[in-house]
Design an enzyme around this catalytic site. Structure first.
Site, PDB file in Angstrom:
ATOM      1  N   GLU A 258       0.895  -1.158   0.000  1.00 50.69           N
ATOM      2  CA  GLU A 258       0.000   0.000   0.000  1.00 50.69           C
ATOM      3  C   GLU A 258       0.928   1.199   0.000  1.00 50.69           C
ATOM      4  O   GLU A 258       1.614   1.442   0.990  1.00 50.69           O
ATOM      5  CB  GLU A 258      -0.847   0.031   1.274  1.00 50.69           C
ATOM      6  N   CYS A 297      -3.033   8.414   3.923  1.00 49.84           N
ATOM      7  CA  CYS A 297      -2.752   7.912   2.578  1.00 49.84           C
ATOM      8  C   CYS A 297      -3.943   8.119   1.649  1.00 49.84           C
ATOM      9  O   CYS A 297      -3.794   8.143   0.440  1.00 49.84           O
ATOM     10  CB  CYS A 297      -2.402   6.436   2.661  1.00 49.84           C
TER      11      CYS A 297
END
Ligand code: NAP
Length: 516
Positions: A258, A297
């Site tokens: 990720e 994020c």
């Protein structure tokens, strides 16, 4: 002098040795802890995980693993104030800390529920509703089963969510019967360490099911093999290095990443000033810029607005940002805390300079900030910065400023144009479309879906129950293609399956029935 942060390895807390990195309070600059390489042979750590943790977990049914997970979550919930307090040292307001801490144990609880209700009271998952028959009489059939992999889930976490990031990786591994070695990011390793301490003290998980390492993990990946996995969250450059590690490439260590992401939010052409959708959009952009001081994020980095509404959105967002009170978490009236450290603040400032090469700053000043309850020179504070680009802007589509920073970008009001613009981010974790025009929303969702792990559509009707642009949900996929790392986490039981081996078994009906 501050204490060196311990790691929890092979059943005991061990203090690191050698060169240490001092971690400072994001607000006061005072040293909080120091982080050094764990004084341990990683071969022993992996053996402890595989033999002690793995054996214990695999001996438990899914129902028992779910109960353990629930107990771990309950222990964190009971002691959440301790974690909020530590999170404040990392610059997080109480609201920010809740996203991380409550989000963390909440995710573990959701997984406990999924395990209890969605998995059998055994250790094997039969993955097809019906076996496939290969002959007329059903004497020889094929069916997939999932069994626990025999290795270790090495989980490398980013600094911004020390609790949630660890729990969303740990929970599916526990359910799958696979032991975890969690590696914390140095700047917030002391928060993760405390969460691990709470879990260990609760006795919720069997010995060896969770080990924790603070500091570098040099040589660890060399020891992994095809039963192990690496789940990484962090920057694209670190992901690229780990993805090409000889063990990952040569021994097929299961690897997911990720990474960073230039998430988009699209205002529909129908959402003119004065509509509820316009207000929802402005509110969402401001929330995403300021929660965790933009260190998310999934935060909105690119805000796409029809050219006709761009001035109005700029004015509305700037007006809301003017009300943001930056300062020490807990100080009077503070609504946005600090970045995790001054290095991070300096990095964000440098990225703003890159963004400003072909966009202009329309709200906030990266060099000065009014701060409540702390010294702006010492703490890692930054004013929220709104930029405005145009059709020729390039940097907004590839530079991630991991802080309270977002860029307004115009499009011509058509789905086709915004689909092409959003695609310039080359793959993101999350996007949102704020529009009451169902045709526009549908066309945009279908046009951008291939570039995203999650797409959210919000209008006046769905808004009251919306979970928000930036919040991944445990039942839904968190991850994204391309620049976002190409991985998938969460997504309900899919994340549990990730830690298991899917095997096609071909046999007679009685044997197949005996497996599940
Ligand atoms: P980072 O510098 O890449 O570090 C991430 C993690 O990797 C840390 O735990 C770090 O440990 C570790 N690490 C670094 N080099 C390593 C190596 N050679 N071997 C093993 N581990 C290594 O990223 P960060 O600064 O912590 O996080 C910020 C970035 O993460 C942003 O770009 C953000 O977009 C991204 N992010 C993505 C997600 C997502 O879900 N996609 C979530 C959060 C953040 P040390 O700290 O000890 O070096």
């Amino acid at each position: 002098m501050v204490d060196t942060l311990p790691s929890y390895l092979a059943g005991e807390w061990r203090t690191g040795a050698g060169d240490a990195r001092v971690v400072r309070d994001a607000v006061t600059g005072a040293p909080v802890t120091e982080v050094a390489a764990a004084d341990v042979d990683f071969a022993d750590v992996l053996a402890y995980a595989r033999d002690t943790g793995g054996n214990a977990l695999r001996a438990m049914t899914f129902t028992e693993r779910s109960a353990s997970l629930k107990a771990a979550a309950a222990a964190l919930s009971e002691r959440k104030d301790e974690l909020y307090e530590l999170s404040a040292k990392a610059g997080s307001t109480r609201a920010d800390a809740k996203v991380d801490v409550d989000g963390g144990f909440g995710t573990a609880l959701v997984y406990a529920g999924l395990g209890r209700k969605g998995l059998p009271d055994g250790t094997v998952i039969v993955d097809d509703p019906e076996p496939t028959a290969y002959g007329k009489h059903g004497l020889f059939l094929g069916q997939h089963i999932l069994t626990s992999r025999l290795g270790v889930a090495v989980q490398i976490n980013a600094f911004n969510f020390p609790v949630w990031g660890m729990l969303e990786k740990l929970a599916p591994a526990v359910l799958a019967g696979v032991p975890t070695l969690a590696k914390a990011a140095t700047p917030t390793a002391y928060v993760a360490e405390h969460a691990v301490r709470i879990i260990v003290e609760s006795g919720a998980l069997p010995d060896g099911a969770l080990q924790f390492v603070a500091g570098p993990v040099n040589g660890l990946l060399d020891l992994l093999d095809g039963q192990d996995s690496v789940g990484f969250t962090g920057s694209a450059s670190t992901a690229a290095g780990l993805r090409s590690h000889p063990s990952v490439v040569g021994r097929s260590v299961r690897f997911t990443a990720e990474a960073d992401s230039l998430n988009a939010s699209v205002l529909g052409p129908d959402a003119a000033p004065g509509t509820p959708e316009f207000d929802l959009y402005v509110d969402q952009v401001v929330t995403e810029m300021t929660t965790k001081a933009g260190q998310k994020c999934t935060a909105i980095r690119r805000a796409f607005v029809p050219s006709a509404h761009l001035d109005a959105v700029q004015d509305a967002v700037a007006a809301r940002l003017a009300d943001v009170v930056v300062g020490a978490p807990g100080a009077d009236g503070v609504t946005m805390g600090a970045l995790v450290g001054t290095d991070q603040r300096d990095d964000v400032r440098a990225k703003i300079t890159e963004l400003a090469a072909d966009a202009r700053i329309v709200a906030g000043d990266p060099t000065t900030v009014d701060v409540v309850g702390a010294d702006p020179e010492i703490g890692a504070f930054l004013a929220p910065i709104l930029l405005r680009g145009d059709e020729t802007s390039q940097a907004a589509h590839y530079v991630e400023a991991f802080g309270p920073v977002s860029t307004l970008l115009p499009y011509d009001g058509s789905a086709a144009d915004v689909i092409a613009e959003v695609a310039r981010g080359q793959g993101s974790l999350a996007a949102s479309v704020v529009s009451g025009d169902a045709d526009f929303a549908r066309a945009t969702v279908l046009g951008i879906a291939a570039h995203h792990g999650r797409v959210l559509v919000v209008d006046r009707d769905s808004a009251p129950e919306s979970t928000g642009h930036g919040i991944p949900m445990p039942q839904l996929v968190h991850g994204g293609p391309g620049r976002a790392g190409g991985g998938e986490e969460e997504g309900g039981l899919r994340a549990v399956h990730h830690h298991m081996q899917r095997t096609a078994v071909q046999a007679g009906p009685d044997l197949l029935r005996s497996l599940g």
